[in-house]
Design a protein around this motif. Structure first.
Motif, PDB file in Angstrom:
ATOM      1  N   CYS A 229       0.113 -25.443 -13.485  1.00 16.55           N
ATOM      2  CA  CYS A 229      -0.732 -24.826 -14.379  1.00 16.55           C
ATOM      3  C   CYS A 229       0.588 -24.621 -16.030  1.00 16.55           C
ATOM      4  O   CYS A 229       1.631 -24.994 -15.297  1.00 16.55           O
ATOM      5  CB  CYS A 229      -0.136 -23.085 -14.318  1.00 16.55           C
ATOM      6  N   LYS A 230      -0.299 -25.202 -16.328  1.00 18.96           N
ATOM      7  CA  LYS A 230       0.643 -25.792 -17.969  1.00 18.96           C
ATOM      8  C   LYS A 230       1.074 -23.925 -18.176  1.00 18.96           C
ATOM      9  O   LYS A 230       0.150 -22.788 -18.396  1.00 18.96           O
ATOM     10  CB  LYS A 230      -0.408 -25.730 -19.114  1.00 18.96           C
ATOM     11  N   ILE A 231       2.365 -23.719 -18.877  1.00 21.81           N
ATOM     12  CA  ILE A 231       3.185 -22.391 -18.878  1.00 21.81           C
ATOM     13  C   ILE A 231       3.667 -22.552 -20.596  1.00 21.81           C
ATOM     14  O   ILE A 231       4.144 -21.603 -21.034  1.00 21.81           O
ATOM     15  CB  ILE A 231       4.013 -21.710 -17.544  1.00 21.81           C
ATOM     16  N   ALA A 232       3.613 -23.854 -20.810  1.00 19.41           N
ATOM     17  CA  ALA A 232       4.778 -23.844 -21.765  1.00 19.41           C
ATOM     18  C   ALA A 232       4.370 -24.900 -23.295  1.00 19.41           C
ATOM     19  O   ALA A 232       3.568 -26.246 -22.079  1.00 19.41           O
ATOM     20  CB  ALA A 232       5.583 -23.239 -22.516  1.00 19.41           C
ATOM     21  N   GLU A 247      12.388 -18.502 -17.087  1.00 25.03           N
ATOM     22  CA  GLU A 247      12.372 -18.163 -15.273  1.00 25.03           C
ATOM     23  C   GLU A 247      11.697 -19.292 -14.401  1.00 25.03           C
ATOM     24  O   GLU A 247      11.765 -19.438 -13.435  1.00 25.03           O
ATOM     25  CB  GLU A 247      11.268 -16.782 -15.662  1.00 25.03           C
ATOM     26  N   ALA A 248      10.508 -20.327 -15.024  1.00 24.52           N
ATOM     27  CA  ALA A 248      10.429 -21.189 -13.790  1.00 24.52           C
ATOM     28  C   ALA A 248      11.697 -21.888 -13.242  1.00 24.52           C
ATOM     29  O   ALA A 248      11.720 -22.580 -12.551  1.00 24.52           O
ATOM     30  CB  ALA A 248       9.756 -21.924 -14.538  1.00 24.52           C
ATOM     31  N   TYR A 249      13.196 -21.953 -14.580  1.00 27.43           N
ATOM     32  CA  TYR A 249      13.853 -22.622 -13.693  1.00 27.43           C
ATOM     33  C   TYR A 249      14.993 -22.448 -13.054  1.00 27.43           C
ATOM     34  O   TYR A 249      15.705 -22.670 -12.403  1.00 27.43           O
ATOM     35  CB  TYR A 249      14.543 -23.795 -15.370  1.00 27.43           C
ATOM     36  N   LEU A 250      15.392 -21.374 -14.096  1.00 28.62           N
ATOM     37  CA  LEU A 250      16.021 -20.247 -13.435  1.00 28.62           C
ATOM     38  C   LEU A 250      15.764 -19.439 -12.181  1.00 28.62           C
ATOM     39  O   LEU A 250      16.172 -18.633 -11.139  1.00 28.62           O
ATOM     40  CB  LEU A 250      17.425 -19.846 -14.352  1.00 28.62           C
ATOM     41  N   GLY A 251      14.463 -18.975 -12.565  1.00 27.28           N
ATOM     42  CA  GLY A 251      13.921 -17.834 -11.220  1.00 27.28           C
ATOM     43  C   GLY A 251      14.130 -17.135 -12.364  1.00 27.28           C
ATOM     44  O   GLY A 251      14.989 -16.236 -13.119  1.00 27.28           O
ATOM     45  N   LYS A 252      13.363 -15.603 -11.650  1.00 26.77           N
ATOM     46  CA  LYS A 252      13.699 -14.467 -12.571  1.00 26.77           C
ATOM     47  C   LYS A 252      14.931 -13.125 -12.027  1.00 26.77           C
ATOM     48  O   LYS A 252      14.578 -12.953 -10.678  1.00 26.77           O
ATOM     49  CB  LYS A 252      12.107 -13.419 -12.603  1.00 26.77           C
TER      50      LYS A 252
END
Length: 256
Positions: A229-232, A247-252
């Protein structure tokens, strides 16, 4: 004005939804990128755009012409070329012959001409040779022209694959992780090469790449996908500061 339009693209493998309702456009004469974590669906998007995968649903248009149900060879003729994350050169052919092989979609002479060495066949062969040498010169691997592709340095193989793509005379060039395996100097050369492709040939460039430094330096627009999905979407500065992208790359982080 957009050259590539992707609308509501979906790709499903059984119960796995690889790409979900993805839409974006690529403007003419720009350098754009698609980024995302491993497994986000980036290469699946490229494979649908170039005809290697058939979308479950959605639309893909190149200069207003639908690419859906077209074979990769037909899409190449329409003006799209690509490279691959894993090199797909002919290892035992010379660098020159590898580039010449990319021009088959632009040849006109049939088997008859090849068998009887007609005047038009000979002229076409001369033009193929000329264009192939020009493409090899352009990417900077002329000194390896007669060497087998498998015996070229890795960086030169990367540039050679770009030369073969350029030989198809594309309107838009799709590069799948072109910097993979390159050292710092080779990446800097790649950046200049991509800019020259756009500026000197007026070819639109769309990349998939994991090197964020390269992406930030060269991209004018970035589309970020995660889990298909597109997120940005936006400029490098906008995208790389986006909380969803971070968040997608580093995690939450868990809040205690």
């Amino acid at each position: 004005m957009s050259i590539l339009t992707v609308k509501n693209l979906k790709l499903q493998f059984g119960g796995l939804l690889a790409v979900n309702d993805l839409s974006f456009t690529v403007e003419k004469n720009t350098i754009s990128s698609i980024i995302g974590p491993n497994g986000a669906g980036k290469t699946s998007v490229f494979n649908m755009i170039t005809g290697f995968y058939r979308p479950t649903s959605g639309e893909i248009e190149l200069d207003g012409t639908s690419l859906i149900n077209n074979k990769p060879s037909q899409i190449t003729k329409l003006g799209m070329a690509r490279t691959f994350q894993n090199l797909r050169l002919f290892p035992n052919l010379s660098a020159l012959d590898n580039v010449k092989s990319g021009m088959h979609c632009r040849t006109k002479e049939a088997v008859w001409g090849a068998l009887f060495h007609t005047k038009s066949q000979k002229e076409e062969e001369r033009l193929i040779e000329e264009v192939a040498q020009e493409c090899i010169d352009f990417v900077g691997v002329r000194k390896y022209m007669k060497r087998s592709a498998k015996n070229l340095p890795y960086g030169a193989q990367r540039y050679l694959e770009i030369a073969r793509a350029l030989a198809t005379k594309p309107k838009i060039l799709l590069l799948d992780e072109p910097a993979a395996g390159l050292n710092f100097e080779e990446k800097q050369y790649l950046i200049q090469l991509i800019r020259r492709i756009r500026d000197e040939f007026n070819i639109t460039v769309l990349m998939i790449e994991h090197d964020m430094g390269l992406i930030k330096e060269i991209s004018e627009n970035i589309t970020v996908i995660d889990y298909g999905c597109k997120i940005a979407e936006g400029t490098p500065d906008e995208v790389l500061k986006n909380e969803k992208v971070i968040e997608a790359y580093l995690g939450k982080e868990d809040v205690i």
